[in-house]
Write a protein that holds these residues in place. Sequence first.
Motif, PDB file in Angstrom:
ATOM      1  N   TYR A   1      56.429  78.120  -1.383  1.00 14.65           N
ATOM      2  CA  TYR A   1      55.473  76.868  -1.620  1.00 14.65           C
ATOM      3  C   TYR A   1      54.738  77.107  -2.770  1.00 14.65           C
ATOM      4  N   LEU A   2      54.675  78.405  -3.597  1.00 14.89           N
ATOM      5  CA  LEU A   2      53.639  78.319  -4.591  1.00 14.89           C
ATOM      6  C   LEU A   2      54.744  78.520  -6.021  1.00 14.89           C
ATOM      7  N   ARG A   3      54.643  77.714  -6.838  1.00 19.73           N
ATOM      8  CA  ARG A   3      55.330  77.508  -8.142  1.00 19.73           C
ATOM      9  C   ARG A   3      54.680  78.559  -9.537  1.00 19.73           C
ATOM     10  N   LEU A   4      54.531  79.725  -8.995  1.00 22.12           N
ATOM     11  CA  LEU A   4      53.835  80.607 -10.020  1.00 22.12           C
ATOM     12  C   LEU A   4      54.824  81.015 -11.095  1.00 22.12           C
TER      13      LEU A   4
ATOM     14  N   GLU B   1      56.351  74.275  10.004  1.00 25.23           N
ATOM     15  CA  GLU B   1      57.280  74.075   8.897  1.00 25.23           C
ATOM     16  C   GLU B   1      57.045  72.465   8.473  1.00 25.23           C
ATOM     17  N   LYS B   2      56.895  71.748   9.382  1.00 24.68           N
ATOM     18  CA  LYS B   2      56.356  70.230   9.032  1.00 24.68           C
ATOM     19  C   LYS B   2      55.298  70.107   8.273  1.00 24.68           C
ATOM     20  N   ILE B   3      54.405  70.975   8.352  1.00 25.66           N
ATOM     21  CA  ILE B   3      52.888  70.786   7.838  1.00 25.66           C
ATOM     22  C   ILE B   3      53.219  71.354   6.246  1.00 25.66           C
ATOM     23  N   TYR B   4      53.816  72.544   6.161  1.00 22.55           N
ATOM     24  CA  TYR B   4      54.187  73.033   4.945  1.00 22.55           C
ATOM     25  C   TYR B   4      54.784  72.165   4.160  1.00 22.55           C
ATOM     26  N   SER B   5      55.812  71.270   4.639  1.00 23.48           N
ATOM     27  CA  SER B   5      56.588  70.155   3.909  1.00 23.48           C
ATOM     28  C   SER B   5      55.709  69.072   3.536  1.00 23.48           C
ATOM     29  N   LEU B   6      54.803  68.785   4.399  1.00 29.86           N
ATOM     30  CA  LEU B   6      53.838  67.662   4.000  1.00 29.86           C
ATOM     31  C   LEU B   6      53.051  68.166   2.738  1.00 29.86           C
ATOM     32  N   VAL B   7      52.561  69.249   3.131  1.00 32.97           N
ATOM     33  CA  VAL B   7      51.628  69.493   1.972  1.00 32.97           C
ATOM     34  C   VAL B   7      52.474  69.681   0.586  1.00 32.97           C
ATOM     35  N   GLN B   8      53.530  70.287   0.721  1.00 37.13           N
ATOM     36  CA  GLN B   8      54.304  70.245  -0.673  1.00 37.13           C
ATOM     37  C   GLN B   8      54.703  68.964  -1.133  1.00 37.13           C
ATOM     38  N   ASP B   9      54.868  67.944  -0.152  1.00 35.23           N
ATOM     39  CA  ASP B   9      55.113  66.510  -0.687  1.00 35.23           C
ATOM     40  C   ASP B   9      54.087  65.859  -1.319  1.00 35.23           C
ATOM     41  N   LEU B  10      52.742  66.508  -0.925  1.00 38.97           N
ATOM     42  CA  LEU B  10      51.576  65.764  -1.760  1.00 38.97           C
ATOM     43  C   LEU B  10      51.467  66.069  -3.102  1.00 38.97           C
ATOM     44  N   SER B  11      52.125  67.200  -3.659  1.00 37.83           N
ATOM     45  CA  SER B  11      52.164  67.315  -5.189  1.00 37.83           C
ATOM     46  C   SER B  11      53.337  67.073  -5.767  1.00 37.83           C
TER      47      SER B  11
END
Length: 396
Positions: free
Chosen positions: A45-48, A114-124
């Motif tokens: 989830y972190l694009r470093l 997992e759904k929360i992580y996916s939704l947070v990723q969708d924000l960006s």
Amino acid sequence: GLSASVGVGPNRSERLQQDGTIGTDQCQRLSQQIKQNKTGVGIRYLRLPIAPLNSTKLVKEIEDILNFGEKMYQRFPLPHMAQQPAVSQSPQQTSMLQSHPQQSQPRQQAAEMEKIYSLVQDLSNPASSETRQEALLELSKGRESVQNLAPLIWHSFGTVAALVQEVVDIYPYVNPPTLTATQSNRVCNALALLQCIASHPETRSLFLEAHIPLFLYPFLHTTTKSRPFEYLRLTSLGVIGALVKTDDSDVTNFLLSTEIVPLCLRIMEIGSELSKTVATFILQKILIDPIGLAYICHTYERFSHVAMILGKMVTSLGKEPSARLLKHVVRCYLCLSDNPRAKEALRQCLPDQLRDNTFAIFLKEDNSTKRWLSSLLKNLNLPDPGLAEPRNLVLS
């Protein structure tokens, strides 16, 4: 270069060893770390940015990502990834465990996270506006039930920038006022997530240091009384209200360095009842802080402006009563009476409605407001009329 979001596996370290750019010991250590990594949150989830393939810095950077992922795992664990002790079980025991309802709960929790992580990723995700809009809606609706959602949003790559972008994108529709209900609902969902960040103790100071509240002030400047604009103002006030709830002097100092006081005073004068209530609450919290009280009473112009708006509100409340709004107005007066110079001025300009029994019918039902009003009159050496012979009020 590579991106951590594409994933890293043991094969990567084997390729690096074959290239001859990284030693055998380093590759073995890296492979072991990757195999033992429990979550992949830091990678997934972190694009470093990672160094090019032929760089010896790659090992250290991947190790840092894995360590960050371990920290994220400890704070936001996924139940199905948790280590369980190996216990031999018979087929009958296994069947009984699978049918037990308690065994399905960790899986449900894991699916929810997992759904929360996916939704947070969708924000960006800039590719789809509809995907971001759906994520904004779902996260804003469930923000109260997700523990540590604020740190997760704040520390996720690009998420806060995406929320700020949602706010800034509305500016052209504020002046001239062409904001639609759909646009208002979308930006208010983004503001709700910013309020979540503002209210969390871990992210509050970071939120202030980034000066994010300043992005909301153009919304507080609006005077259009249509529902989309009123909803926008109210939600923006909610973000500031979440900050002042903490009674933190750092918050007070930050707000006093901005134009929040005159903005709140204008909303207290022309806003709807609910907006007036939140704006008065913010002013009350500023006055409760000794720093804020000293600021308001430092010059006669500041004090007189506050006293004038409060006086207008008392007069209006005499015609259209609101017990909730009255409570905050009385508390503001009580805070002002703690300043010696303001106390002398209030003896002359305190509205008559607070000196007599105009609001007696409401004070009977609200002991805290009744107590504050009695303390106010005592501080000003004014007689307390009690609750006898209340005036007739038109209840709304």
